[in-house]
Design a protein around this motif. Structure first.
Motif, PDB file in Angstrom:
ATOM      1  N   SER A 263       0.812  -1.215   0.000  1.00 25.53           N
ATOM      2  CA  SER A 263       0.000   0.000   0.000  1.00 25.53           C
ATOM      3  C   SER A 263       0.844   1.264   0.000  1.00 25.53           C
ATOM      4  O   SER A 263       0.364   2.341  -0.360  1.00 25.53           O
ATOM      5  CB  SER A 263      -0.938   0.019   1.213  1.00 25.53           C
ATOM      6  N   GLN A 264       2.122   1.155   0.388  1.00 22.19           N
ATOM      7  CA  GLN A 264       2.970   2.340   0.483  1.00 22.19           C
ATOM      8  C   GLN A 264       3.810   2.576  -0.774  1.00 22.19           C
ATOM      9  O   GLN A 264       4.553   3.555  -0.841  1.00 22.19           O
ATOM     10  CB  GLN A 264       3.887   2.234   1.712  1.00 22.19           C
TER      11      GLN A 264
ATOM     12  N   LEU B 105       2.092  10.001  -4.392  1.00 18.05           N
ATOM     13  CA  LEU B 105       1.554   9.565  -3.107  1.00 18.05           C
ATOM     14  C   LEU B 105       1.602   8.051  -2.997  1.00 18.05           C
ATOM     15  O   LEU B 105       1.580   7.340  -4.009  1.00 18.05           O
ATOM     16  CB  LEU B 105       0.093  10.008  -2.972  1.00 18.05           C
TER      17      LEU B 105
ATOM     18  N   ASP C 156      -2.371   3.890  -1.214  1.00 17.09           N
ATOM     19  CA  ASP C 156      -3.584   3.937  -0.395  1.00 17.09           C
ATOM     20  C   ASP C 156      -4.028   5.358  -0.078  1.00 17.09           C
ATOM     21  O   ASP C 156      -5.049   5.564   0.579  1.00 17.09           O
ATOM     22  CB  ASP C 156      -3.426   3.120   0.887  1.00 17.09           C
ATOM     23  N   GLN C 157      -3.254   6.359  -0.548  1.00 17.42           N
ATOM     24  CA  GLN C 157      -3.660   7.756  -0.378  1.00 17.42           C
ATOM     25  C   GLN C 157      -4.128   8.395  -1.689  1.00 17.42           C
ATOM     26  O   GLN C 157      -4.484   9.575  -1.702  1.00 17.42           O
ATOM     27  CB  GLN C 157      -2.501   8.566   0.205  1.00 17.42           C
TER      28      GLN C 157
ATOM     29  N   ARG D 103      -6.763   9.208  -4.101  1.00 19.17           N
ATOM     30  CA  ARG D 103      -8.218   9.256  -4.025  1.00 19.17           C
ATOM     31  C   ARG D 103      -8.852   9.206  -5.413  1.00 19.17           C
ATOM     32  O   ARG D 103      -8.333   9.785  -6.377  1.00 19.17           O
ATOM     33  CB  ARG D 103      -8.661  10.546  -3.320  1.00 19.17           C
TER      34      ARG D 103
ATOM     35  N   GLU E  92     -12.961   4.595  -1.297  1.00 20.38           N
ATOM     36  CA  GLU E  92     -12.352   5.916  -1.146  1.00 20.38           C
ATOM     37  C   GLU E  92     -11.052   6.040  -1.927  1.00 20.38           C
ATOM     38  O   GLU E  92     -10.771   7.071  -2.538  1.00 20.38           O
ATOM     39  CB  GLU E  92     -12.095   6.195   0.337  1.00 20.38           C
ATOM     40  N   SER E  93     -10.243   4.990  -1.902  1.00 20.38           N
ATOM     41  CA  SER E  93      -8.932   5.055  -2.554  1.00 20.38           C
ATOM     42  C   SER E  93      -8.864   4.094  -3.738  1.00 20.38           C
ATOM     43  O   SER E  93      -9.597   3.100  -3.809  1.00 20.38           O
ATOM     44  CB  SER E  93      -7.820   4.700  -1.559  1.00 20.38           C
TER      45      SER E  93
END
Length: 207
Positions: A30-31, A65, A68-69, A71, A112-113
């Motif tokens: 996710s990062q 980003l 997971d950030q 959007r 959301e993501s």
């Protein structure tokens, strides 16, 4: 036990699933940073007169980003466009009515993501393909050494034939006389149903 580190693509291609079809565990990160010009937010389906690319719009033009950030931009009516295109392309496919509700439910859920959307779609696609693969979200710490890392390898800018994951195995498609290889996994699911997993394994490129 085969572990493979992957990117989470949007409704991934046959090449993607051929690359992971024999895995026991998938590691997703996710990062990892969002990459432009990738399959993270796009997929390819077959319509009556062409191959169409469907893209999920994201907030910000060039977001550097973690995934997971990133959007999703719901101010654009992309869900209706994607669902309408999928229905137009595959509404008459033999197994459309069995599988489409699963995809529709996820697309309409407004994750959301981009990461969340793709993880939900990946999970259901593996289930529909009957691939007994475990997905592990990996956020920090030491990455296991005993894994195959295919992140960043399957990209739009190069043909699948340049890589060692997928070989084209024709199956019955809805439109046209010529087989179109390496479309979204939706094409294989809607057209072949329970045979999809078998065809996928046959599509693994022999080394």
């Amino acid at each position: 036990m085969t572990k493979i580190a992957i990117d989470l693509h949007y409704l991934p291609s046959l090449e993607f699933f051929a690359a992971i079809a024999e895995a026991d565990e998938l590691l997703v990160f996710s990062q990892d940073l969002y990459q432009r010009q990738s399959y993270l937010n796009r997929t390819r389906i077959r319509l009556a007169n062409k191959v169409e690319t469907l893209s999920v719009p994201i907030v910000g033009r060039r977001p550097k980003l973690p995934l997971d950030q990133v959007r999703i931009d719901y101010e654009q009516n992309w869900q209706a466009v994607h669902l309408r295109s999928i229905q137009s392309g595959y509404g008459k496919a033999p197994f459309f009515e069995f599988f489409f509700p699963y995809i529709q439910e996820i697309l309409e859920s407004e994750a959301e993501s981009l990461w969340g959307l793709n993880l939900n779609l990946m999970t259901i696609c593996l289930k529909l393909l009957r691939l007994p693969v475990k997905i592990t979200a990996f956020s920090e710490g030491e990455i296991p050494l005993d894994l195959l890392d295919v992140r960043g390898l399957i990209v739009p800018g190069r043909p699948f034939s340049d890589r060692n994951f997928y070989q084209s195995i024709p199956y019955s498609q809805l439109f046209g006389l010529n087989f179109e290889p390496n479309l979204s996994i939706l094409d294989l699911l809607f057209c072949t149903g329970p045979e999809a997993g078998k065809i996928l394994r046959e599509s693994i490129k022999k080394h």
